[in-house]
Design an enzyme around this catalytic site. Structure first.
Site, PDB file in Angstrom:
ATOM      1  N   HIS A   1       0.849  -1.203   0.000  1.00 33.03           N
ATOM      2  CA  HIS A   1       0.000   0.000   0.000  1.00 33.03           C
ATOM      3  C   HIS A   1       0.884   1.252   0.000  1.00 33.03           C
ATOM      4  O   HIS A   1       0.645   2.202  -0.729  1.00 33.03           O
ATOM      5  CB  HIS A   1      -0.880   0.051   1.257  1.00 33.03           C
ATOM      6  CG  HIS A   1      -1.933  -1.017   1.347  1.00 33.03           C
ATOM      7  ND1 HIS A   1      -2.069  -1.839   2.438  1.00 33.03           N
ATOM      8  CD2 HIS A   1      -2.937  -1.372   0.503  1.00 33.03           C
ATOM      9  CE1 HIS A   1      -3.095  -2.649   2.263  1.00 33.03           C
ATOM     10  NE2 HIS A   1      -3.641  -2.393   1.089  1.00 33.03           N
TER      11      HIS A   1
ATOM     12  N   LYS B   1     -15.985  -7.709   5.296  1.00 32.42           N
ATOM     13  CA  LYS B   1     -15.128  -8.875   5.520  1.00 32.42           C
ATOM     14  C   LYS B   1     -14.543  -8.838   6.912  1.00 32.42           C
ATOM     15  O   LYS B   1     -14.478  -7.785   7.529  1.00 32.42           O
ATOM     16  CB  LYS B   1     -14.046  -8.996   4.439  1.00 32.42           C
ATOM     17  CG  LYS B   1     -13.212  -7.771   4.188  1.00 32.42           C
ATOM     18  CD  LYS B   1     -12.260  -8.029   3.007  1.00 32.42           C
ATOM     19  CE  LYS B   1     -11.394  -6.827   2.703  1.00 32.42           C
ATOM     20  NZ  LYS B   1     -10.516  -6.987   1.566  1.00 32.42           N
TER      21      LYS B   1
ATOM     22  N   ARG C   1      -2.323  -5.897  -8.447  1.00 28.68           N
ATOM     23  CA  ARG C   1      -1.322  -6.975  -8.425  1.00 28.68           C
ATOM     24  C   ARG C   1      -1.584  -7.878  -9.622  1.00 28.68           C
ATOM     25  O   ARG C   1      -2.717  -7.940 -10.104  1.00 28.68           O
ATOM     26  CB  ARG C   1      -1.398  -7.758  -7.108  1.00 28.68           C
ATOM     27  CG  ARG C   1      -0.760  -7.002  -5.967  1.00 28.68           C
ATOM     28  CD  ARG C   1      -1.301  -7.439  -4.641  1.00 28.68           C
ATOM     29  NE  ARG C   1      -2.720  -7.120  -4.544  1.00 28.68           N
ATOM     30  CZ  ARG C   1      -3.464  -7.341  -3.476  1.00 28.68           C
ATOM     31  NH1 ARG C   1      -2.940  -7.892  -2.430  1.00 28.68           N
ATOM     32  NH2 ARG C   1      -4.751  -7.013  -3.480  1.00 28.68           N
TER      33      ARG C   1
ATOM     34  N   SER D   1      -2.946  -7.864   2.706  1.00 31.55           N
ATOM     35  CA  SER D   1      -3.173  -7.774   4.146  1.00 31.55           C
ATOM     36  C   SER D   1      -3.633  -9.126   4.691  1.00 31.55           C
ATOM     37  O   SER D   1      -3.248  -9.526   5.791  1.00 31.55           O
ATOM     38  CB  SER D   1      -4.228  -6.708   4.465  1.00 31.55           C
ATOM     39  OG  SER D   1      -3.778  -5.442   4.056  1.00 31.55           O
TER      40      SER D   1
END
Ligand code: ADP
Length: 161
Positions: A17, A41, A90, A128
């Site tokens: 990040h 989530k 990504r 993460s």
């Protein structure tokens, strides 16, 4: 002034990040990291903790700030006067989801431009979720996060936070 937002869960903020933040901060006059207050989530950190960890991690960057937000990202962008939204991509994980979301956001606010940064090669594998999983299992992730986040992860995993 061209303002951009970088919205996300940041649970917690990683060096992947941060790489996007540093690059975006060179392109825009002001960058606001928007921490989702209510993502759907399971989270390890509360909104306040995620905001604080992001603030500590970007403390040296003069034109970057952090704010929590809830509701639609386009509404948050409008509220803070942002013309662009930053996201990170990504190689295999992100494109389809980001594309769907971008199309929806475009319908909601055609004026808000999406700017995607390719994740740096050294951060392609870093999420993460994976970071939290490795941390929970006792793995060392210190070189993937700021010192503040590394400490917070240790406290969380050892049940002291
Ligand atoms: P979200 O719940 O919106 O996916 P995240 O905190 O997981 O929130 O990610 C926020 C943004 O940062 C997303 O655009 C994501 O693709 C991007 N991102 C996450 N990890 C990395 C990384 N290692 N390198 C570059 N961008 C990343």
């Amino acid at each position: 002034m061209t303002i951009a937002i970088y919205p996300g869960s940041f649970d917690p903020i990683t060096n992947g990040h941060l790489d996007v933040v540093v690059r975006a901060a060179q392109l825009f006059e002001k960058l606001i990291i928007g921490v989702y207050d209510t993502p759907g989530k399971g989270l390890m950190f509360t909104t306040e903790e995620r905001v604080e960890l992001a603030r500590q991690t970007i403390a040296d960057l003069a034109n970057v700030t952090v704010q929590p937000f809830s509701g639609l990202t386009v509404d948050f962008a409008c509220k803070v006067g942002a013309k662009a939204m930053v996201r990170g991509l990504r190689v295999s994980a992100d494109f389809e989801w980001e594309f769907d979301m971008a199309m929806m956001n475009r319908r909601l606010d055609p004026e808000l431009e999406l700017v995607c940064f390719m994740a740096g090669p050294e951060f392609q594998f870093l999420s993460s979720s994976l970071l939290k999983e490795v941390s929970r299992l006792g793995g060392n992730v210190d070189d993937l996060v700021s010192g503040h986040v590394a400490q917070a992860l240790r406290r969380k995993v050892h049940g002291k936070m």
